[in-house]
Design a protein around this motif. Sequence first.
Motif, PDB file in Angstrom:
ATOM      1  N   GLY A  86       4.865  13.244   1.409  1.00 27.27           N
ATOM      2  CA  GLY A  86       5.861  12.752   2.348  1.00 27.27           C
ATOM      3  C   GLY A  86       5.750  11.242   2.497  1.00 27.27           C
ATOM      4  N   LEU A  87       6.863  10.554   2.309  1.00 28.91           N
ATOM      5  CA  LEU A  87       6.880   9.096   2.415  1.00 28.91           C
ATOM      6  C   LEU A  87       7.774   8.663   3.568  1.00 28.91           C
ATOM      7  CD1 LEU A  87       7.317   8.120  -1.369  1.00 28.91           C
ATOM      8  CD2 LEU A  87       5.193   8.293  -0.048  1.00 28.91           C
ATOM      9  N   LYS A  88       7.261   7.784   4.417  1.00 33.37           N
ATOM     10  CA  LYS A  88       8.062   7.203   5.475  1.00 33.37           C
ATOM     11  C   LYS A  88       9.059   6.209   4.868  1.00 33.37           C
ATOM     12  CE  LYS A  88       4.276   7.607   8.808  1.00 33.37           C
ATOM     13  NZ  LYS A  88       3.354   6.869   9.710  1.00 33.37           N
ATOM     14  N   PRO A  89      10.114   5.848   5.609  1.00 35.74           N
ATOM     15  CA  PRO A  89      11.122   4.946   5.033  1.00 35.74           C
ATOM     16  C   PRO A  89      10.554   3.655   4.453  1.00 35.74           C
ATOM     17  CG  PRO A  89      11.923   5.872   7.085  1.00 35.74           C
ATOM     18  CD  PRO A  89      10.493   6.319   6.950  1.00 35.74           C
ATOM     19  N   GLU A  90       9.527   3.093   5.133  1.00 35.71           N
ATOM     20  CA  GLU A  90       8.952   1.836   4.629  1.00 35.71           C
ATOM     21  C   GLU A  90       8.064   2.047   3.405  1.00 35.71           C
ATOM     22  OE1 GLU A  90       6.302   3.247   8.075  1.00 35.71           O
ATOM     23  OE2 GLU A  90       8.450   3.121   7.590  1.00 35.71           O
ATOM     24  N   GLN A  91       7.744   3.309   3.088  1.00 31.32           N
ATOM     25  CA  GLN A  91       6.905   3.596   1.917  1.00 31.32           C
ATOM     26  C   GLN A  91       7.718   4.014   0.698  1.00 31.32           C
ATOM     27  OE1 GLN A  91       4.513   6.721   3.637  1.00 31.32           O
ATOM     28  NE2 GLN A  91       2.977   5.297   4.455  1.00 31.32           N
ATOM     29  N   ALA A  99      16.688  11.423   1.871  1.00 31.29           N
ATOM     30  CA  ALA A  99      16.052  11.038   3.130  1.00 31.29           C
ATOM     31  C   ALA A  99      16.479  11.991   4.237  1.00 31.29           C
ATOM     32  CB  ALA A  99      16.428   9.605   3.482  1.00 31.29           C
ATOM     33  N   THR A 129      14.768  10.808  10.625  1.00 24.12           N
ATOM     34  CA  THR A 129      13.454  10.232  10.341  1.00 24.12           C
ATOM     35  C   THR A 129      13.441   9.371   9.087  1.00 24.12           C
ATOM     36  OG1 THR A 129      12.746  12.144   9.046  1.00 24.12           O
ATOM     37  CG2 THR A 129      12.370  12.224  11.426  1.00 24.12           C
ATOM     38  N   MET A 168      12.476  10.369   6.311  1.00 21.72           N
ATOM     39  CA  MET A 168      11.343  10.821   5.496  1.00 21.72           C
ATOM     40  C   MET A 168      11.846  11.371   4.157  1.00 21.72           C
ATOM     41  SD  MET A 168       7.968  11.264   5.486  1.00 21.72           S
ATOM     42  CE  MET A 168       7.440  11.360   7.202  1.00 21.72           C
ATOM     43  N   GLY A 186      -3.401  11.128   5.453  1.00 22.69           N
ATOM     44  CA  GLY A 186      -2.543   9.946   5.599  1.00 22.69           C
ATOM     45  C   GLY A 186      -3.104   8.747   4.874  1.00 22.69           C
ATOM     46  N   ARG A 227      -0.830   6.300  -0.945  1.00 25.84           N
ATOM     47  CA  ARG A 227       0.399   5.535  -1.173  1.00 25.84           C
ATOM     48  C   ARG A 227       0.853   5.780  -2.608  1.00 25.84           C
ATOM     49  NH1 ARG A 227      -0.074   5.571   3.374  1.00 25.84           N
ATOM     50  NH2 ARG A 227       0.036   3.875   4.906  1.00 25.84           N
TER      51      ARG A 227
END
Length: 239
Positions: A144-149, A199, A203, A205, A227, A230
Motif C-alpha cells: 500500500g502506497l500513500k499518495p506522496e509515495q 487511487a 485516501t 491510497m 511501515g 518504500r
Amino acid sequence: MSKTSEQAGVPSVSTVPLQGQVAGPVVPPRVAARRRRPGVIALSLALIAAGGAGVAVLMLQVGHRTQVVTVVRDVPVGQVLTQRDLGTASLALDPAVKAVRAEDLDAMVGQRAAVGLKPGSLLAPSQVTRESLVKAGEQLVPIGLKPEQVPATALVAGQRVQLVHVDAPGATGTSAGSGAAPDAPPKTITGRVVKASAAAPGTGMVVVDVATSTAEGPTAAAWVAAGALRLVLDAPGGS
C-alpha cells in the motif's frame, strides 16, 4: 428656266437614300481544323482506365470487412478473460493492425490479460497470455502506497522495482532494529510490478502487487507491515 435652275431643282443621285437594299449573308471566318494527336488520345484513355481501376480497388477494400474480437468490459491486468468480457465487430481492417479474429474468440476465454484492457478496444494477440503473472519461484506481495509515495510515472505490469527498507515511523538508531550501521546502504529487494490499483477515493491510497522471489517475499511483507518499505522504480532495461 435656265439650265442652271433646272439643275438646282433636280436632286443629286448621290443624295437619294438607299431603300430596299438587303445586306448579303455574313461569311463566318474559316477556322483551321485541329490536328488530333494519337499519342495524346492514347494517354488520356490510359489515365481514364487507371482512374477507374483505382476506384474499383478502393471500393473493394472498403467493402471487405473482417470480424474481430473486441473488449466490452474493463479487464485489469492478470485477470482471467471470460465470455462476458469479449464481443465481436465487423471492421474494414488495415493489414498492419494485429487483431484477434472472431473465429478465435473461444480460444481467448480462459487466458489472462497481460495488460489492462479497456471497453471499445480491439483485442490484440499480444494483450493476452496463458502464463500466470506470478511465475514459479515467486511470491506476490501487496504494497500500500500513500499518495506522496506513488511515483508520478504510471505503474504498469512488468516494471522492475526495488523494495527499499527504511526506518519505520518512530524508529531511531539503526535501521528498524536490523543491526545495520546508520550510514550503511539500505537493504533492497528486487521485484516486478504485476498490478497497480487505481487511487482509492478519499485516501488516494494505491495498492501495488509486486512479485518477488520466494525467499524474499516474507521479508518484504514484514517491511510492509512495519511501515518500513518504500518502492523505487528501476530504469527501463535495468540500466
